[in-house]
Motif scaffolding. Structure first.
Motif, PDB file in Angstrom:
ATOM      1  N   SER A   7     -20.708  26.456  71.955  1.00 47.73           N
ATOM      2  CA  SER A   7     -20.107  25.562  72.820  1.00 47.73           C
ATOM      3  C   SER A   7     -18.616  25.043  72.128  1.00 47.73           C
ATOM      4  CB  SER A   7     -20.893  24.135  72.977  1.00 47.73           C
ATOM      5  OG  SER A   7     -21.389  23.660  71.657  1.00 47.73           O
ATOM      6  N   SER A   8     -18.764  25.164  70.757  1.00 43.89           N
ATOM      7  CA  SER A   8     -17.491  24.831  70.040  1.00 43.89           C
ATOM      8  C   SER A   8     -16.355  26.014  69.809  1.00 43.89           C
ATOM      9  CB  SER A   8     -17.791  24.292  68.695  1.00 43.89           C
ATOM     10  OG  SER A   8     -18.329  25.142  68.123  1.00 43.89           O
ATOM     11  N   ASN A 134     -22.709  25.222  80.787  1.00 37.12           N
ATOM     12  CA  ASN A 134     -23.696  24.460  80.694  1.00 37.12           C
ATOM     13  C   ASN A 134     -24.086  23.710  82.168  1.00 37.12           C
ATOM     14  OD1 ASN A 134     -25.007  21.727  80.252  1.00 37.12           O
ATOM     15  ND2 ASN A 134     -24.503  21.920  77.920  1.00 37.12           N
ATOM     16  N   HIS A 135     -25.289  23.768  82.382  1.00 41.71           N
ATOM     17  CA  HIS A 135     -25.618  23.425  83.666  1.00 41.71           C
ATOM     18  C   HIS A 135     -25.307  21.861  83.962  1.00 41.71           C
ATOM     19  CE1 HIS A 135     -28.363  22.793  87.168  1.00 41.71           C
ATOM     20  NE2 HIS A 135     -28.661  21.357  86.600  1.00 41.71           N
ATOM     21  N   VAL A 171     -13.611  19.742  81.286  1.00 36.30           N
ATOM     22  CA  VAL A 171     -14.684  20.715  80.804  1.00 36.30           C
ATOM     23  C   VAL A 171     -14.437  21.037  79.206  1.00 36.30           C
ATOM     24  CG1 VAL A 171     -14.928  22.154  82.801  1.00 36.30           C
ATOM     25  CG2 VAL A 171     -13.127  22.823  81.011  1.00 36.30           C
ATOM     26  N   GLY A 172     -15.567  21.107  78.556  1.00 35.65           N
ATOM     27  CA  GLY A 172     -15.893  20.942  77.193  1.00 35.65           C
ATOM     28  C   GLY A 172     -15.346  19.783  76.428  1.00 35.65           C
ATOM     29  N   LEU A 357     -24.617  18.288  76.236  1.00 30.82           N
ATOM     30  CA  LEU A 357     -23.101  18.344  76.360  1.00 30.82           C
ATOM     31  C   LEU A 357     -22.391  17.647  75.357  1.00 30.82           C
ATOM     32  CD1 LEU A 357     -22.436  16.961  80.113  1.00 30.82           C
ATOM     33  CD2 LEU A 357     -21.968  19.233  79.046  1.00 30.82           C
ATOM     34  N   ASP A 358     -22.509  16.753  74.991  1.00 34.79           N
ATOM     35  CA  ASP A 358     -21.984  16.054  73.483  1.00 34.79           C
ATOM     36  C   ASP A 358     -22.996  16.256  72.445  1.00 34.79           C
ATOM     37  OD1 ASP A 358     -20.733  14.302  71.639  1.00 34.79           O
ATOM     38  OD2 ASP A 358     -20.592  12.614  72.806  1.00 34.79           O
ATOM     39  N   GLU A 359     -22.975  17.526  71.730  1.00 36.31           N
ATOM     40  CA  GLU A 359     -23.735  17.954  70.707  1.00 36.31           C
ATOM     41  C   GLU A 359     -23.779  17.099  69.705  1.00 36.31           C
ATOM     42  OE1 GLU A 359     -26.263  22.081  70.470  1.00 36.31           O
ATOM     43  OE2 GLU A 359     -23.909  22.154  70.869  1.00 36.31           O
TER      44      GLU A 359
END
Ligand code: KG4
Ligand code: ZN
Length: 377
Positions: A7-8, A134-135, A171-172, A357-359
């Motif tokens: 994700s990063s 990511n769903h 997004v992201g 989402l916000d790991e």
């Protein structure tokens, strides 16, 4: 690249901000096999060219909930046909695509692997970029499928597996303001509906039953009364209501309990959204509140949240009903927005059962369960 740092990862293609992007989206994370083609303009306007959803409800109904093994097998059987229909309805051949987006998690991993592997096969065969989505990010952008919604906005994502308040900048790029410390709102709807003897999925059935009930007869517990944050809790309500369901004798009893449950869930969602709006408004002049996810299909939930938004001077938006529950158009759109920024994925990207989402926030906040496979929400 390992799955954990996906994700990063900044991506491996260059941004495409001067042309339309047409993306095939695939969704298989729970009990819907879905494929969709979405076209995104450089200005950020989305057009859904097709959206095909095959629901597995009939396959799972006898068990009162989703059976992961049955779900995965059904995705294998349906993904080819559902994708073929989505391409045909869009009037496109594969050479008309700019990328393939597939849900890579969170969800039932057997199902996620089916859609992701199918997406990888299409990407390899047609030499197209792959975008692992990511769903939850799909749900987060879903309001943009029905209207030209600009970032940033405050989002309540409320589904069967998640209940979170998020600041969405793109997004992201999302930060979490609050999440559930136990069950999701949709899970509470489903479990209480089951205790009331209603079919699966329980949310829509409970909403229907509540229409003939009155909400004031049953006294249900209110959660986290001593706290001033934006977190949710639905397990106490779930337990109390399930116990009360055993005492119901008449249809009217059951309808009254259903109405009380619906009102209690809507009330908690409204109270936390109210807090989040007040915090958000201190930093953002542009006030837009969006609700997304399956529970956003509930009319009482929608009207409660709309009233809270209006009170706080926020514009209110919910996706069209078809894009509230799981679909692939939201995955295609999130994929297209990522592709626009050059955020594509390696072909060996892994399916993830858990993927907040916000790991950073999920891992650092000790009040939320992390579990064996990583942070839950
Ligand atoms: O977003 P979704 O389709 O799947 C997940 O990602 O979880 O949400 C499904 C959830 C289920 O818990 C379902 O009962 C709930 O959304 N739901 C509703 C309604 N329609 C779907 N809950 C309350 N009222 C509804 N009308
Ligand atoms: Zn969902």
């Amino acid at each position: 690249m390992s799955a954990a740092d996906y994700s990063s990862e900044p991506g491996r293609t260059t941004a495409v901000d001067d042309a339309d992007l047409t993306v095939l989206g695939l969704e298989t994370s729970c009990d819907e096999t879905a494929a969709s083609v979405v076209r995104l303009s450089p200005e950020g306007e989305a057009v859904v060219l097709s959206s095909v959803v095959h629901s597995q409800i009939d396959d799972h109904a006898a068990y009162g909930g989703v059976v992961p093994e049955i779900a995965a097998r059904s995705h294998v059987e349906m993904i080819g046909e559902v994708t073929r229909r989505a391409m045909a309805e869009a009037g496109l051949g594969y050479d008309g695509l700019d990328g393939v987006a597939a849900t890579a998690g969170p969800g039932l991993v057997g199902g996620v692997m089916v859609g992701l592997s199918f997406g990888k096969a299409v990407a390899l065969a047609r030499d197209l970029p792959l975008i692992a989505v990511n769903h939850l990010e799909g749900h987060a952008v879903s309001a943009r499928l029905g209207a030209p919604v600009a970032y940033p906005f405050l989002l309540l994502l409320v589904s069967g597996g998640h209940c979170q308040l998020l600041e969405v900048r793109g997004v992201g790029d999302m930060s979490r303001l609050g999440t559930t410390i136990d069950d999701a709102a949709g899970e509470a709807f489903d479990k209480i509906a089951k205790a009331l003897g209603l079919g699966y999925p329980g949310g829509p059935a409970l909403e229907k039953l509540a229409q003939t009930g009155g909400g004031s007869r049953f006294d249900l517990p209110r959660a986290l009364l001593g706290r001033k944050d934006c977190d949710f809790s639905f397990s106490g309500l779930k337990t109390a209501a399930s116990r009360l369901a055993q005492t119901c004798e008449t249809d009217q009893d059951r309808a009254d309990l259903a109405a009380a449950v619906q009102a209690a869930i809507a009330r908690q969602l409204g109270e936390r959204a109210d807090r989040a709006m007040k915090a958000y408004a201190e930093e953002h002049p542009h006030r837009l509140f969006v609700v997304a996810g399956g529970v956003a299909a509930n009319k009482t939930v929608r009207s409660t949240l709309e009233a809270v938004a209006t009170k706080n001077g926020f514009a209110f938006l919910a996706p069209p009903m078809a894009y509230c529950t799981d679909n692939a158009a939201m995955i295609a759109l999130a994929g297209a927005e990522r592709l626009q920024q050059g955020l594509t994925s390696d072909i060996d990207v892994a399916a993830r059962p858990r993927w907040p989402l916000d790991e950073a926030r999920a891992l650092s906040n000790p009040t939320h369960a992390t579990g064996r496979k990583g942070a839950k929400s």
